[in-house]
Design an enzyme around this catalytic site. Sequence first.
Site, mmCIF file in Angstrom:
data_model
loop_
_atom_site.group_PDB
_atom_site.id
_atom_site.type_symbol
_atom_site.label_atom_id
_atom_site.label_comp_id
_atom_site.label_asym_id
_atom_site.label_seq_id
_atom_site.Cartn_x
_atom_site.Cartn_y
_atom_site.Cartn_z
ATOM 1 N N SER A 255 0.831 -1.200 0.000
ATOM 2 C CA SER A 255 0.000 0.000 0.000
ATOM 3 C C SER A 255 0.877 1.266 0.000
ATOM 4 O O SER A 255 1.701 1.444 -0.892
ATOM 5 C CB SER A 255 -0.972 -0.058 1.187
ATOM 6 N N HIS B 164 -8.114 -5.217 0.060
ATOM 7 C CA HIS B 164 -6.820 -4.569 0.332
ATOM 8 C C HIS B 164 -6.080 -5.410 1.358
ATOM 9 O O HIS B 164 -6.087 -5.110 2.556
ATOM 10 C CB HIS B 164 -7.084 -3.143 0.845
ATOM 11 N N ASP C 276 -10.198 -4.501 -4.443
ATOM 12 C CA ASP C 276 -9.614 -3.555 -3.485
ATOM 13 C C ASP C 276 -10.451 -2.273 -3.417
ATOM 14 O O ASP C 276 -10.526 -1.522 -4.388
ATOM 15 C CB ASP C 276 -8.179 -3.213 -3.919
#
Length: 222
Positions: free
Chosen positions: A118, A203, A172
Amino acid sequence: MSELLECVETGARDNATASVIWLHGLGADGHDFEPIVPELRLPAGLPVRFVFPHAPVRPVTLNGGMSMRAWYDIIALGGNAQQDADGIRDSEQKVHALIRRENERGIPTDRIVLAGFSQGGAIALHTGVRYPERLAGIMGLSTYLPLADTVPAERNEANAGTPVLMAHGTEDPVLPLQMGANSRAQLDGMGYSVEWHDYPMQHQVCLEEIQAISAWLQRVLG
């Protein structure tokens, strides 16, 4: 000289012949990916030190100004959203300091993988393509390439041929698949060797992805 971040370390210690510097996501810390190391099942003949730094604590605009561990501020997400260039470049320098420390501990730069998830993956990609010495590999999970417009002018030829691994969840809701796919397309277009995987997940990281990461690490570090 950038101040050295506090880190969690696992894997090989004194006998390491390679290092993976792995950056966590927004609001997490260096312990977040520590449990993945044994799941990678790397062979005993490949002693790898895993370095998981803690990002500094800073206010994050997108989260109402709350302070949390973050590699940079996020004002908004989206194609034309304003980006915290100063914060991104500050974290880039902090990663440089971690690479130098690995060098001082006997690990040459071409035996170091920069990895992240991320927001941490964004810093790994940003730093990796600009780094002036060849890295073993660059890995970005569920992420995107920040400050993308500046890459053509700032990228360093030292890492033009460095293997890149990107993976993303098709469901996601935090960083949509298209953000990762667009970054992959940009890197492909500039001649980078990008291995891409997507998985039916949100995610997060899944077992199949961990297996792909293990195989990739064994290739780039083997």
